[in-house]
Design a protein around this motif. Structure first.
Motif, PDB file in Angstrom:
ATOM      1  N   LYS A 123      -0.218  -3.511 -12.931  1.00  0.00           N
ATOM      2  CA  LYS A 123      -1.369  -4.414 -12.854  1.00  0.00           C
ATOM      3  C   LYS A 123      -1.693  -4.799 -11.416  1.00  0.00           C
ATOM      4  O   LYS A 123      -2.776  -5.307 -11.133  1.00  0.00           O
ATOM      5  CB  LYS A 123      -1.090  -5.679 -13.684  1.00  0.00           C
ATOM      6  CG  LYS A 123      -1.061  -5.411 -15.188  1.00  0.00           C
ATOM      7  CD  LYS A 123      -0.702  -6.671 -15.964  1.00  0.00           C
ATOM      8  CE  LYS A 123      -0.627  -6.390 -17.458  1.00  0.00           C
ATOM      9  NZ  LYS A 123      -0.210  -7.583 -18.239  1.00  0.00           N
ATOM     10  N   GLN A 124      -0.734  -4.553 -10.505  1.00  0.00           N
ATOM     11  CA  GLN A 124      -0.931  -4.905  -9.097  1.00  0.00           C
ATOM     12  C   GLN A 124      -1.324  -3.701  -8.241  1.00  0.00           C
ATOM     13  O   GLN A 124      -1.372  -3.802  -7.017  1.00  0.00           O
ATOM     14  CB  GLN A 124       0.366  -5.505  -8.535  1.00  0.00           C
ATOM     15  CG  GLN A 124       0.861  -6.734  -9.262  1.00  0.00           C
ATOM     16  CD  GLN A 124       2.284  -7.099  -8.868  1.00  0.00           C
ATOM     17  OE1 GLN A 124       2.797  -6.674  -7.840  1.00  0.00           O
ATOM     18  NE2 GLN A 124       2.949  -7.893  -9.711  1.00  0.00           N
ATOM     19  N   ASN A 168       0.793  -1.223   0.000  1.00  0.00           N
ATOM     20  CA  ASN A 168       0.000   0.000   0.000  1.00  0.00           C
ATOM     21  C   ASN A 168       0.826   1.276   0.000  1.00  0.00           C
ATOM     22  O   ASN A 168       0.273   2.360  -0.148  1.00  0.00           O
ATOM     23  CB  ASN A 168      -0.936   0.018   1.223  1.00  0.00           C
ATOM     24  CG  ASN A 168      -1.963  -1.093   1.160  1.00  0.00           C
ATOM     25  OD1 ASN A 168      -2.581  -1.310   0.125  1.00  0.00           O
ATOM     26  ND2 ASN A 168      -2.141  -1.812   2.253  1.00  0.00           N
ATOM     27  N   GLN A 207      -7.211  10.650 -16.775  1.00  0.00           N
ATOM     28  CA  GLN A 207      -7.632  10.297 -15.425  1.00  0.00           C
ATOM     29  C   GLN A 207      -6.844  11.088 -14.383  1.00  0.00           C
ATOM     30  O   GLN A 207      -7.414  11.549 -13.374  1.00  0.00           O
ATOM     31  CB  GLN A 207      -7.449   8.790 -15.207  1.00  0.00           C
ATOM     32  CG  GLN A 207      -7.732   8.301 -13.788  1.00  0.00           C
ATOM     33  CD  GLN A 207      -9.191   8.413 -13.393  1.00  0.00           C
ATOM     34  OE1 GLN A 207     -10.037   8.832 -14.173  1.00  0.00           O
ATOM     35  NE2 GLN A 207      -9.489   8.061 -12.146  1.00  0.00           N
ATOM     36  N   THR A 223      -3.142  -1.013  -6.032  1.00  0.00           N
ATOM     37  CA  THR A 223      -4.334  -1.020  -5.191  1.00  0.00           C
ATOM     38  C   THR A 223      -5.282   0.059  -5.689  1.00  0.00           C
ATOM     39  O   THR A 223      -4.893   0.950  -6.456  1.00  0.00           O
ATOM     40  CB  THR A 223      -3.965  -0.729  -3.722  1.00  0.00           C
ATOM     41  OG1 THR A 223      -3.445   0.611  -3.635  1.00  0.00           O
ATOM     42  CG2 THR A 223      -2.917  -1.708  -3.215  1.00  0.00           C
ATOM     43  N   GLU A 224      -6.531   0.013  -5.264  1.00  0.00           N
ATOM     44  CA  GLU A 224      -7.508   1.021  -5.689  1.00  0.00           C
ATOM     45  C   GLU A 224      -7.093   2.419  -5.235  1.00  0.00           C
ATOM     46  O   GLU A 224      -7.307   3.402  -5.946  1.00  0.00           O
ATOM     47  CB  GLU A 224      -8.899   0.675  -5.143  1.00  0.00           C
ATOM     48  CG  GLU A 224      -9.547  -0.513  -5.815  1.00  0.00           C
ATOM     49  CD  GLU A 224      -9.623  -0.365  -7.339  1.00  0.00           C
ATOM     50  OE1 GLU A 224     -10.036   0.733  -7.804  1.00  0.00           O
ATOM     51  OE2 GLU A 224      -9.260  -1.316  -8.054  1.00  0.00           O
ATOM     52  N   THR A 225      -6.486   2.496  -4.072  1.00  0.00           N
ATOM     53  CA  THR A 225      -6.018   3.791  -3.565  1.00  0.00           C
ATOM     54  C   THR A 225      -4.918   4.356  -4.453  1.00  0.00           C
ATOM     55  O   THR A 225      -4.909   5.551  -4.785  1.00  0.00           O
ATOM     56  CB  THR A 225      -5.485   3.649  -2.123  1.00  0.00           C
ATOM     57  OG1 THR A 225      -6.539   3.156  -1.293  1.00  0.00           O
ATOM     58  CG2 THR A 225      -4.997   4.986  -1.587  1.00  0.00           C
ATOM     59  N   GLN A 226      -3.991   3.493  -4.865  1.00  0.00           N
ATOM     60  CA  GLN A 226      -2.884   3.949  -5.707  1.00  0.00           C
ATOM     61  C   GLN A 226      -3.361   4.374  -7.088  1.00  0.00           C
ATOM     62  O   GLN A 226      -2.763   5.262  -7.708  1.00  0.00           O
ATOM     63  CB  GLN A 226      -1.828   2.849  -5.810  1.00  0.00           C
ATOM     64  CG  GLN A 226      -1.049   2.652  -4.511  1.00  0.00           C
ATOM     65  CD  GLN A 226      -0.268   1.363  -4.463  1.00  0.00           C
ATOM     66  OE1 GLN A 226      -0.522   0.434  -5.232  1.00  0.00           O
ATOM     67  NE2 GLN A 226       0.683   1.281  -3.542  1.00  0.00           N
ATOM     68  N   LYS A 227      -4.438   3.768  -7.564  1.00  0.00           N
ATOM     69  CA  LYS A 227      -4.986   4.152  -8.869  1.00  0.00           C
ATOM     70  C   LYS A 227      -5.597   5.544  -8.846  1.00  0.00           C
ATOM     71  O   LYS A 227      -5.918   6.100  -9.896  1.00  0.00           O
ATOM     72  CB  LYS A 227      -6.043   3.132  -9.312  1.00  0.00           C
ATOM     73  CG  LYS A 227      -5.468   1.784  -9.709  1.00  0.00           C
ATOM     74  CD  LYS A 227      -6.573   0.809 -10.079  1.00  0.00           C
ATOM     75  CE  LYS A 227      -6.015  -0.562 -10.428  1.00  0.00           C
ATOM     76  NZ  LYS A 227      -7.078  -1.559 -10.709  1.00  0.00           N
ATOM     77  N   GLN A 228      -5.781   6.085  -7.651  1.00  0.00           N
ATOM     78  CA  GLN A 228      -6.359   7.418  -7.508  1.00  0.00           C
ATOM     79  C   GLN A 228      -5.291   8.491  -7.249  1.00  0.00           C
ATOM     80  O   GLN A 228      -5.630   9.647  -6.985  1.00  0.00           O
ATOM     81  CB  GLN A 228      -7.369   7.432  -6.344  1.00  0.00           C
ATOM     82  CG  GLN A 228      -8.494   6.434  -6.488  1.00  0.00           C
ATOM     83  CD  GLN A 228      -9.301   6.632  -7.763  1.00  0.00           C
ATOM     84  OE1 GLN A 228      -9.719   7.741  -8.072  1.00  0.00           O
ATOM     85  NE2 GLN A 228      -9.499   5.555  -8.505  1.00  0.00           N
ATOM     86  N   LYS A 229      -4.028   8.123  -7.357  1.00  0.00           N
ATOM     87  CA  LYS A 229      -2.945   9.073  -7.102  1.00  0.00           C
ATOM     88  C   LYS A 229      -2.353   9.556  -8.429  1.00  0.00           C
ATOM     89  O   LYS A 229      -1.796   8.755  -9.193  1.00  0.00           O
ATOM     90  CB  LYS A 229      -1.849   8.428  -6.246  1.00  0.00           C
ATOM     91  CG  LYS A 229      -2.300   8.138  -4.814  1.00  0.00           C
ATOM     92  CD  LYS A 229      -1.168   7.606  -3.981  1.00  0.00           C
ATOM     93  CE  LYS A 229      -1.609   7.384  -2.535  1.00  0.00           C
ATOM     94  NZ  LYS A 229      -1.908   8.638  -1.853  1.00  0.00           N
ATOM     95  N   SER A 236       2.714   3.998  -1.507  1.00  0.00           N
ATOM     96  CA  SER A 236       2.921   4.553  -2.848  1.00  0.00           C
ATOM     97  C   SER A 236       4.334   5.086  -3.029  1.00  0.00           C
ATOM     98  O   SER A 236       4.852   5.116  -4.153  1.00  0.00           O
ATOM     99  CB  SER A 236       1.912   5.672  -3.113  1.00  0.00           C
ATOM    100  OG  SER A 236       0.601   5.163  -3.115  1.00  0.00           O
TER     101      SER A 236
END
Length: 322
Positions: free
Chosen positions: A128-129, A102, A163, A131-137, A104
């Motif tokens: 590809k690994q 988790n 995005q 986390t959903e939180t990291q995809k928002q950074k 970043s």
């Protein structure tokens, strides 16, 4: 957690803490006796002339004590990277990433190193690994977009940059990268909007002005393009002059000592948090001997002794610092 050096704010606050700590010790009496303990290990001998070998010995010595410590491994990975040991840095970074998916900061560190080494397929696997939180950074998305762009998938890169801008419209880098990608795709009007936004958000970003000049030329606004190109050249000239001055003023021996002292300081603090006090003391002491002009190491060591009420030792360290 990152390796960092002292700045003017830190030094200013440190002066007050030195005086306050010394006063506390004086009031409590420096003759307090406490239970002492000795560390069960020793660090390798430090020699500034052979610092690379020293870091190599640290890698071997800390292999066991840090095997389950993501923060400690990350600190060691950063030290190896700054010493030019890129392969070892990547290996340690991946170990830290495995222990803490988790974080970043660890993720971005590993990604940037892999990109510099042109190991782009491995970077793709890491994305590809996420986390959903990291995809928002946005900072993570920017790196992802850059990788996709380098691999030739401009449509995927556009999607990712879009995005990133959606998540943080005031991020100048995201705006610039989206604008440049749109320009490649021939969407000049949209590119112009984002490049103007990037320059407005960060007026010192030379590359944004260069891209903006190209977009302005494409829509036929030659006068604006010339002004943007002039701004780009001025910023680049200032940037290069500053870089030359920094290189001319560099004290490589001092930088090296501060880098290693910073590592020992931060790792000592990490051991304190984990309750491994003998290890903490050894690393904090080493920080003060590696760089006697690096005040953060002394400050941490003083606080360590004060927490243990070892006032005699704290007073001695403060006297060295003063």
């Amino acid at each position: 957690m990152t390796l960092g050096f002292s700045n003017s704010d830190f030094l200013s606050s440190l002066r007050w803490r030195v005086m306050l700590n010394y006063l506390i010790i004086s009031l409590l009496g420096a003759t307090n006796e406490t239970d002492s303990f000795g560390a069960s290990f020793e660090l390798p001998h430090f020699n500034a002339e052979n610092a690379h070998a020293y870091v190599g010995l640290l890698n071997e010595d800390l292999n066991t004590s840090l095997k389950d410590d993501a923060d400690g491994l990350f600190l060691l990975a950063q030290l190896n990277s700054q010493m030019g040991k890129k392969a070892t840095a990547i290996q340690l970074g991946l170990q830290a990433r495995y222990l803490n998916h988790n974080d970043s900061g660890i993720l971005l560190f590993v990604i940037k190193l892999l990109v510099r080494e042109d190991r782009l397929e491995e970077v793709q696997a890491l994305f590809k690994q996420l986390t959903e939180t990291q995809k928002q950074k946005p900072e993570v998305l920017v790196q992802w977009g850059l990788v996709e762009e380098r691999l030739g998938d401009i449509d995927k890169a556009l999607e990712i940059y879009t995005q990133a801008v959606r998540l943080s419209s005031d991020d100048a880098l995201s705006q610039m990268l989206l604008g440049k990608a749109l320009l490649k795709q021939g969407e000049t009007a949209s590119a112009l909007t984002h490049l103007e936004a990037a320059c407005g958000l960060d007026g010192q970003q030379a590359n944004a002005y260069y891209a903006l000049s190209r977009a302005q030329l494409k829509i036929g606004d030659n006068a604006s393009a010339i002004q943007s190109l002039k701004r780009f050249r001025r910023l680049k000239s200032v940037e290069m002059s500053k870089a030359d001055q920094v290189n001319a003023d560099r004290d490589h021996d001092k930088e090296l000592r501060h880098l290693i002292a910073s590592f020992h300081t931060e790792l000592g603090a990490d051991f304190v948090r984990k309750g491994q006090l003998p290890e903490a003391e050894v690393h904090l002491k080493r920080a003060t001997t590696v760089a006697t002009d690096f005040p953060k190491g002394f400050d941490y060591l003083v606080n360590y002794y004060l927490q243990k009420r070892e006032l005699k030792e704290a007073k001695f360290v403060l006297e060295q610092l003063v």
